[in-house]
Design a protein around this motif. Structure first.
Motif, short mmCIF file in Angstrom:
data_model
loop_
_atom_site.label_atom_id
_atom_site.label_comp_id
_atom_site.label_asym_id
_atom_site.label_seq_id
_atom_site.Cartn_x
_atom_site.Cartn_y
_atom_site.Cartn_z
N LEU A 27 6.25 -1.63 -21.43
CA LEU A 27 5.39 -2.67 -20.86
C LEU A 27 4.05 -2.07 -20.47
O LEU A 27 2.98 -2.61 -20.76
N VAL A 28 4.13 -0.91 -19.79
CA VAL A 28 2.92 -0.22 -19.36
C VAL A 28 2.12 0.24 -20.56
O VAL A 28 0.90 0.06 -20.64
N ASP A 29 2.82 0.83 -21.55
CA ASP A 29 2.14 1.34 -22.73
C ASP A 29 1.41 0.21 -23.46
O ASP A 29 0.26 0.37 -23.88
N ASP A 30 2.10 -0.93 -23.61
CA ASP A 30 1.48 -2.07 -24.27
C ASP A 30 0.19 -2.46 -23.58
O ASP A 30 -0.85 -2.65 -24.21
N ALA A 31 0.28 -2.56 -22.24
CA ALA A 31 -0.89 -2.98 -21.48
C ALA A 31 -2.03 -1.98 -21.67
O ALA A 31 -3.19 -2.35 -21.83
N VAL B 212 0.84 -1.19 0.00
CA VAL B 212 0.00 0.00 0.00
C VAL B 212 0.88 1.25 0.00
O VAL B 212 0.70 2.15 -0.83
N VAL B 213 1.84 1.30 0.93
CA VAL B 213 2.66 2.51 1.07
C VAL B 213 3.55 2.71 -0.16
O VAL B 213 3.65 3.82 -0.69
N GLY B 214 4.18 1.61 -0.62
CA GLY B 214 5.05 1.71 -1.78
C GLY B 214 4.29 2.17 -3.01
O GLY B 214 4.76 3.00 -3.78
N SER B 215 3.06 1.66 -3.17
CA SER B 215 2.25 2.07 -4.31
C SER B 215 1.81 3.52 -4.16
O SER B 215 1.81 4.29 -5.13
N ALA B 216 1.43 3.88 -2.93
CA ALA B 216 0.99 5.26 -2.68
C ALA B 216 2.10 6.24 -3.04
O ALA B 216 1.84 7.36 -3.46
N HIS B 217 3.33 5.77 -2.89
CA HIS B 217 4.46 6.64 -3.19
C HIS B 217 4.53 7.00 -4.68
O HIS B 217 5.15 7.97 -5.07
N THR B 218 3.89 6.18 -5.52
CA THR B 218 3.88 6.48 -6.96
C THR B 218 2.56 7.12 -7.38
O THR B 218 2.30 7.27 -8.56
N SER B 219 1.75 7.49 -6.39
CA SER B 219 0.43 8.03 -6.69
C SER B 219 0.53 9.32 -7.49
O SER B 219 1.55 10.01 -7.47
N ARG B 220 -0.58 9.66 -8.21
CA ARG B 220 -0.58 10.91 -8.96
C ARG B 220 -0.85 12.09 -8.04
O ARG B 220 -0.57 13.22 -8.36
N THR C 117 -7.40 -0.95 -17.83
CA THR C 117 -7.56 0.29 -17.07
C THR C 117 -6.29 0.52 -16.28
O THR C 117 -5.43 -0.36 -16.16
N ARG C 118 -6.20 1.72 -15.71
CA ARG C 118 -5.03 2.08 -14.90
C ARG C 118 -4.81 1.06 -13.78
O ARG C 118 -3.70 0.63 -13.52
N GLU D 146 -5.90 -2.03 -13.62
CA GLU D 146 -5.53 -3.35 -14.16
C GLU D 146 -4.05 -3.38 -14.52
O GLU D 146 -3.35 -4.34 -14.23
N VAL D 147 -3.59 -2.30 -15.10
CA VAL D 147 -2.17 -2.22 -15.44
C VAL D 147 -1.36 -2.36 -14.17
O VAL D 147 -0.37 -3.10 -14.10
N TYR D 148 -1.84 -1.66 -13.14
CA TYR D 148 -1.11 -1.69 -11.88
C TYR D 148 -1.08 -3.10 -11.30
O TYR D 148 -0.03 -3.63 -10.95
N GLY D 149 -2.28 -3.72 -11.22
CA GLY D 149 -2.39 -5.01 -10.56
C GLY D 149 -1.80 -6.16 -11.36
O GLY D 149 -1.23 -7.09 -10.79
N HIS D 150 -1.92 -6.10 -12.68
CA HIS D 150 -1.49 -7.24 -13.49
C HIS D 150 -0.10 -7.08 -14.06
O HIS D 150 0.54 -8.05 -14.45
N THR D 151 0.37 -5.84 -14.16
CA THR D 151 1.66 -5.63 -14.81
C THR D 151 2.70 -5.02 -13.87
O THR D 151 3.72 -5.62 -13.57
N LYS D 152 2.38 -3.81 -13.39
CA LYS D 152 3.42 -3.07 -12.66
C LYS D 152 3.81 -3.77 -11.36
O LYS D 152 4.99 -4.00 -11.09
N LEU D 153 2.79 -4.08 -10.52
CA LEU D 153 3.11 -4.66 -9.21
C LEU D 153 3.83 -6.01 -9.33
O LEU D 153 4.87 -6.22 -8.72
N PRO D 154 3.28 -6.94 -10.15
CA PRO D 154 4.00 -8.23 -10.28
C PRO D 154 5.41 -8.05 -10.80
O PRO D 154 6.35 -8.69 -10.32
#
Lengths: 297, 246, 242
Positions: free
Chosen positions: C129-133, C47-55, C139-140, C142-150
């Protein structure tokens, strides 16, 4: 883990930018911490007497130590035992409440009272004027003195330790007392090493790092019980009186606790507990009773 | 407003901060040197040396710093006969001189704490340095060798600066961790900041105030270290590309 | 010498699983502390690590502040602060104990380190990778959950296991709260009898050895696991190419 990504030239401007941002982060972190501290200070507790809460909940929360034999400690089977524990049980019976033991240390035994986390502490606590500015005390329930433990055969009276390097527990009342004792006898300020851990102080004494170790005699006797290499010097430099700690300025509760203590003295419960630990055949250490609890008519 | 900061506790804390800073400087510098030496030994062709350095790293980084500090302070002296301990550790010319210079009552405990911290931190740094050297392109070394540079020259001109430079961010993190670990010296009666804070609490009974103050002071120290080491990092990279001839 | 061996044999169970009445304790408690600290800390760190990349700038700053504060303060101090703030308060129906304070402080401490690692990983996700997804219509979130975080977790896995092992060693400082872990058990064993004074060296060597065996063993196992994963990855990507 980041460094492989940072390789390459011409990054120093970028790095300097990052350094500046880093500064901002640290400032933010400090601000958050200070804010948290400010909030926690505001939340100090309310005005109702502890007596009301104890009656309401039917529970009395007593702060006790778990590392201070024979006053209060945990035995081989994991049970909480000791003079203070027996006294806590008797007090809870006297107050017709269920006993909830809360472990405290020499640091938290006062701060937990101040913050209303315990209703009283029975934690081998000397009644001193300095402590009385922060919390209140019951009438005296235990009498002792503070002398020195030394390696056998090195010293025979505490006066011989003037001018020697000695050990004490961090924050112990033995420190100012020994300073005063030495000053009264014309010695220069003593060198006192403060240990957080009694075992460490004992090891320092055995290894010759210090010449003596001062604490309540009851504690020293139990620490050295059965060790022929260590002896307790007779007498002491600081007659101490243990009191039950209570929240500051709560007179209704203080009266109730004092009366309960007196009842235990009158009905013989106190004598039975003292006998068990310090005088009877099963005593852990030998410490004849040296006072009596005052009884108000 | 801040009635809990008496001159007495303030003095105690100032002294504690000074001890923490000095301990941090001494242990950081020593750990860096020992770490680079051990890290280098792990890269030599001499098998016993390499294995020895490997054992050093694994042993001292896998045992908690606290255990190492307590071991050197309280267990190690008991390997000597009881009658001799005082003369060896607590009362001789060297120790008394150290005590006079530092103002510490029992300098041996401070030395023991430093030994524990340095062994632990240098083992970590050695591994980071080795990994840093591993990122140096092999062609750089080969080129230097072809140009006739000796092994020493290659080490001083390429491996040492390159390894340190590559590992520097990780080294920074570890050195700040080491600064925080200096709080453990209070376990062996060294009067550092953490010891002073505990002393202040038992004197004033204002636990949360002093604990928060300590947290702020440690954060400030960490921030100062972070900024300082970042400046060194920038310096290291500014020098890049300049080749020392040897 | 046999006295030393006798003493150690007698007390080995106390060091491994704790003293009677303090069980689970000893090494078992150290492991328990580390597992809880790393496990719950991991959830918080995501949660915290992801929040650190928040917009949102505010969210970013809160996350960064969290990491900076809990990483900048010595664990031993954090333990005291948490314990002081909790006191004997009732948290989620549980009367606070030193053990609960230790758990909370370890989670705060461990999560701040892990959050920083995850954050670093998230920033290294290749943009293509993100652009492809995104192009595929994700959605944003989905990209986060399926691509960026893993991706981040996979890349940062060695750092995360390294941190977990470090936390195991760091748990030794809970001795300040008297939580009956390996370090505290050693202290209790030595202090339980005045005649135990000659056994300090043997006891602390054993304690050091126990920490070493676990920490070194775990790092070996982790390294083997990583190698296997990398090999699997290669196979995986080749299969995709085919």
């Amino acid at each position: 883990m980041r460094w492989p990504l940072r390789r390459g030239r011409g990054h120093s401007a970028w790095r300097q930018g990052r350094a500046r941002r880093r500064w901002c982060l640290w400032v933010a972190a400090l601000a958050v911490t200070s804010l948290a501290a400010a909030c926690s200070n505001d939340s100090e507790s309310g005005a109702a007497s502890t007596l009301d809460t104890v009656r309401e909940t039917g529970q009395v929360r007593v702060g006790v130590r778990n590392d201070n034999p024979p006053m209060s400690f945990i035995d081989g089977a994991g049970a909480w035992i000791g003079f203070d524990i027996d006294l806590a049980n008797a007090m809870a019976d006297q107050l017709r409440s269920e006993l909830v033991l809360v472990p405290v240390t020499s640091t938290t035994r006062i701060s937990f009272l101040q913050e209303g986390r315990v209703d009283m502490t029975i934690a081998s606590m000397n009644h001193t004027r300095a402590r009385d500015e922060s919390i209140d005390f019951s009438i005296t329930y235990f009498w002792d003195n503070q002398s020195f433990l030394v390696r056998a055969g090195t010293y025979s009276s505490i006066d011989e330790l003037i001018g020697q390097r000695v050990a004490a527990n961090a924050g112990s009342s033995a420190i100012p007392s020994w300073e005063d004792y030495v000053a009264e006898r014309g010695g220069s300020a003593p060198e006192i090493v403060q240990f957080d851990d009694k075992l460490a102080a004992m090891q320092a004494l055995r290894d010759g790092a210090v010449e003596g170790y001062s604490e309540d005699n009851v504690t020293l006797l139990s620490l050295a019980a059965g060790d022929p290499d260590l002896t307790l010097l007779p007498g002491g430099h600081n007659p101490v009186q243990f009191g039950i700690g209570m929240p500051e300025n709560d007179s209704a509760w203080r009266d109730q606790v004092n009366v309960a203590l007196q009842e235990l003295w009158i009905d013989g419960t106190y004598a039975a507990i003292y006998d068990r630990w310090f005088e009877g055949p099963d005593r852990i250490i030998d410490l004849p009773l040296d006072g009596e609890i005052e009884v108000w008519p | 407003m801040i009635d809990w900061l008496t001159p007495e506790t303030l003095n105690l804390l100032a002294h504690g901060v000074a001890v923490t800073i000095v301990l941090t400087l001494i242990t950081s510098a020593s750990s860096f040197v020992v770490g680079v030496v051990i890290g280098t030994l792990r890269l030599t062709d001499n098998r016993p040396l390499r294995l020895g350095a490997g054992a050093f790293v694994e042993v001292f980084r896998n045992i908690p710093a606290l255990i190492q500090i307590i071991f050197w302070a309280f267990a190690f002296p008991s390997l000597f006969p009881q009658a001799a301990r005082q003369a060896i550790f607590f009362d001789n010319a060297v120790v008394n001189w150290l005590g006079a210079v530092t103002g510490l009552s029992l300098p041996y405990y401070a030395v023991a704490a430093c030994i524990g911290l340095v062994l632990n931190t240098s083992a970590h740094l050695a591994e980071l340095f080795r990994a840093g050297v591993g990122t140096i392109p092999k062609e750089h070394v080969d080129a230097a060798r072809t140009l006739g540079a000796g092994r020493r020259a290659v080490f001083w001109a390429i491996l040492l600066p390159g390894g340190v430079r590559a590992a520097f961010p990780a080294i920074t993190t570890r050195l700040i961790h080491n600064m925080k670990n200096t709080a453990l010296v209070s376990f062996v009666a060294v009067p550092d900041l953490f010891h002073a804070v505990q002393g202040s609490i038992t004197r004033s009974f204002r636990a949360i105030e002093f604990l928060t103050l300590a947290a702020v002071l440690y954060l400030l120290l960490a921030a100062a270290m972070s900024v300082l080491l970042r400046q060194i990092d920038i310096r290291l990279h500014r020098g890049r590309g300049r080749v020392r001839t040897g | 010498m046999s006295e030393q061996a006798d003493f150690l044999l007698r007390n080995l169970p106390n060091l491994l699983i704790g003293l009677p009445g303090h069980r689970p304790g000893g090494l078992l408690m150290s492991l328990l502390l580390a597992v809880v600290g790393v496990g719950i800390g991991f959830a918080v760190a995501i949660v915290v690590g992801s929040a650190h990349t928040s917009r949102s700038r505010a969210v970013r700053w809160v996350a960064a502040g969290y990491v900076q504060v809990f990483r900048g303060v010595p664990l031993i101090l954090l333990l005291l602060i948490v314990h002081q703030l909790l006191g004997s308060a009732t948290v989620l129906g549980v009367v606070s104990t030193p053990l609960l304070s230790a758990f909370i402080a370890l989670v705060l401490y461990s999560s701040s380190y892990q959050a920083d690692i995850i954050y670093t990983g998230l920033r290294t996700v290749p943009t293509n990778l993100v652009d492809d997804a995104r192009l595929m219509g994700s959605t944003r979130w989905e990209v986060y959950g399926h691509t960026k975080l893993p991706y981040s977790l996979r890349v940062m896995q060695p750092a995360l296991t390294g941190q977990a092992i470090t936390l195991f060693k760091d748990t030794s400082v809970v001795v300040i709260l008297g939580v009956a872990d390996l370090t505290t058990s050693a202290r209790i064993v030595l202090g339980s009898d005045v005649t135990n004074a000659p056994y300090w060296v043997a006891t602390y060597l054993t304690v050091g050895l126990l920490y070493f065996v676990v920490a070194f063993g775990l790092s070996r196992v982790a390294r083997r696991g990583e190698k296997r994963l990398q090999r699997a990855d290669l196979v995986h990507s080749l299969a995709k190419l085919g």
